[in-house]
Design an enzyme around this catalytic site. Structure first.
Site, PDB file in Angstrom:
ATOM      1  N   ASP A   1     -21.423  16.633  12.154  1.00 47.58           N
ATOM      2  CA  ASP A   1     -20.809  17.609  13.059  1.00 47.58           C
ATOM      3  C   ASP A   1     -21.133  19.051  12.704  1.00 47.58           C
ATOM      4  OD1 ASP A   1     -18.997  17.400  10.733  1.00 47.58           O
ATOM      5  OD2 ASP A   1     -17.724  18.758  11.879  1.00 47.58           O
TER       6      ASP A   1
ATOM      7  N   GLU B   1     -20.394  28.676   8.927  1.00 47.73           N
ATOM      8  CA  GLU B   1     -20.661  27.273   9.254  1.00 47.73           C
ATOM      9  C   GLU B   1     -20.901  27.144  10.752  1.00 47.73           C
ATOM     10  OE1 GLU B   1     -19.160  22.878   7.910  1.00 47.73           O
ATOM     11  OE2 GLU B   1     -17.625  24.436   8.114  1.00 47.73           O
TER      12      GLU B   1
END
Length: 521
Positions: free
Chosen positions: A87, A487
């Site tokens: 993910d 991120e």
């Protein structure tokens, strides 16, 4: 750009910062607009998904610093769960955000397939979708069984390892009749239904297979209702279901209606609109968790079709439209009540952690709705007046332009695009020497001891990744430890694909986006 930064250092007052920027712009110290190559950004965005692949990589893999990984996923449970996507910057496969990623990629291709083709990226877009749907087919092992996670965040986060070297738990988790998970069943049904539309012409057999799985998953999620994070508790610290499962069931029903044209699915979304919150929730956030604004927009766009007006649900359609307009007007700062916050330079701002996901999701919905308004010769009805399709799309473009570099930091938040972009993404595989360069094993703590704290740029560039982005004052720290900002997640980029495709198409046509635009307008 240094002049623009001074505006943000001189004062913490957003009003003063805003007018400082305007003043400098009027003196031609700052450009009012910047030119971006949306086609190139689109190509890089689609390349990103190859960096996130799990499983055995294909012969035509373009991201060559990655290698095979997770080849025994599901083995302990006696099921083949090899494949799918990681993910974000870790090595866990989370089913709910993965499914949402595929739904949004598929929607983007449905809306802007021609524009993606003109950029030479249609095949890559279909490959990105199919990598996800192939995995969902594997994960749906029985009509009422769906495997929804491989690995867990707690053990994974103890280690800083390349996916090729993983020594962390690869336990797989499922939802079933006794342990329901209506959110993830509904979202996976939506993803497979949307993807079935995409593959209908190029691969009709595969399209039919996806639709069979989608219908079974929807029936499973609806018949055995329950929150998936109560059944799979290890997901609670990472992708908990805050909004519950009712939005996913409405969302899935609408996608199944679009895929099958079966009136029963539409009737489900209309009859349960009040009970499930579809026409009662006025929301200013669209995300992997909260689907209400998007399903409200899809339902409202059906109102203009003659056969839907004859169903006897005109009031329900109108209520869906009212809630859809609330979200869109909130993004445009046109509500009298609650609007979405913005940074001083005009970026939509929902929350500190990975704010860019909300930006790209909003930009996509605004882009799709602007097309709807244009096609139906309508204007968006807001408290502060009606808004035409051009203004709606211009604001969506302002968000894309901010991402690509029209911001106080002068930085592209799309990694690999432009001359200045984040160099120290919070990403395990990117931050460690690639398997291609060093096939030696790099252990769990070795990664944290040596690779994680380094100040050097990552040795591998995750091209097309969209990082979490700046804070509420447009500030950004390019630090690997700063995971809230550095991120990237698959669903950040998934929604951006459609926006960039639309802008690329308009750019090619030399269309109506040549209007001067301030990022902070």
């Amino acid at each position: 750009m240094e002049d623009k930064r001074r505006c943000f250092s001189l004062s913490q007052n957003k009003f003063l910062q805003h007018w400082c920027v305007l003043f400098l712009s009027s003196l031609a110290i700052l450009p009012l607009t910047q030119s971006f190559n949306y086609g190139k950004a689109l190509s890089k965005s689609l390349l990103y998904f190859e960096s996130q692949r799990s499983g055995r990589l294909p012969y035509n893999q373009r991201v060559t610093w990655r290698h095979h990984s997770g080849l025994t996923d599901g083995l302990e449970q006696g099921v083949d769960l090899v494949g799918g996507y990681y993910d974000a910057g870790d090595n866990v496969k989370f089913g709910l955000p993965m499914a949402f990623t595929i739904t949004m990629l598929s929607w983007g291709v449905m809306e802007y397939g021609d524009e993606i083709s003109s950029a030479g990226e249609y095949t890559h877009a279909l490959e990105a979708i199919k990598w996800g749907t192939d995995y969902f087919i594997k994960a749906h092992t029985h009509p009422n069984v769906l495997w929804v996670e491989v690995g867990d965040g707690d053990t994974d986060h103890y280690c800083w390892q390349r996916p090729e070297d993983m020594t962390t738990s690869r336990q797989a988790y499922k939802v079933d009749e006794k342990n329901p998970g209506s959110e993830v069943a509904g979202e996976t049904a939506a993803a497979m239904a949307a993807a079935s539309i995409v593959f209908r012409k190029t691969n009709p057999h595969y399209s039919y297979l996806l639709l069979q799985h989608a219908e079974q998953l929807f029936e499973f999620g609806d018949k055995f209702r329950g929150k998936y994070d109560e059944s799979v508790r290890v997901v609670k610290g990472y992708y908990p279901s805050v909004s519950g499962f009712k939005d996913e069931l409405l969302w899935a029903a609408l996608w199944l209606y679009k895929a099958t044209d079966k009136e029963d699915y539409l009737r489900y979304a209309l009859e349960k609109a009040n009970e499930f919150g579809g026409i009662t929730w006025a929301i200013t956030e669209f995300s992997w968790d909260v689907k209400f604004p998007a399903l409200q927009i899809i339902a409202s766009m059906l109102l203009t079709e003659e056969n839907h007006r004859e169903m006897g649900f005109k009031l329900v359609f109108e209520q869906y439209r009212s809630k859809a307009e609330y979200y869109l007007c909130a993004c445009l700062n046109k509500n009298n009540g609650s609007n979405v916050n913005r940074t001083p330079a005009g970026l939509l701002y929902i929350r500190q952690w990975n704010n860019m996901q909300y930006v790209t999701n909003a930009a996509f919905l605004l882009t799709v709705y602007s097309d709807y308004l244009r096609a139906s010769n309508q204007r968006l009805r807001c408290d502060r007046g009606k808004v035409g399709p051009e203004e709606v799309l211009l604001f969506a473009r302002s968000q894309a332009d901010y991402i690509l570099g029209a911001n106080p930091m002068g930085m592209s938040y799309l990694v690999g695009y432009g001359s200045r972009y984040p160099q120290r993404m919070h990403h395990r595989g990117a931050s460690i020497e690639s398997y291609k360069e060093n096939k030696g094993f790099i252990g769990c703590t070795q990664g944290y001891d040596y690779w994680y704290p380094r100040n050097d740029p990552n040795p591998n560039v995750v091209v097309g990744a969209l990082v979490g982005g700046p804070d509420q004052m447009d500030r950004f720290s390019d630090d690997r430890k700063n995971f809230m900002q550095t991120e990237a997640c698959t669903y950040n980029t998934a929604s951006l694909v459609g926006v960039l495709a639309k802008l690329h198409g308009v750019e090619e046509e030399d269309g109506y986006l040549n209007t001067p635009l301030l990022a902070s307008s």
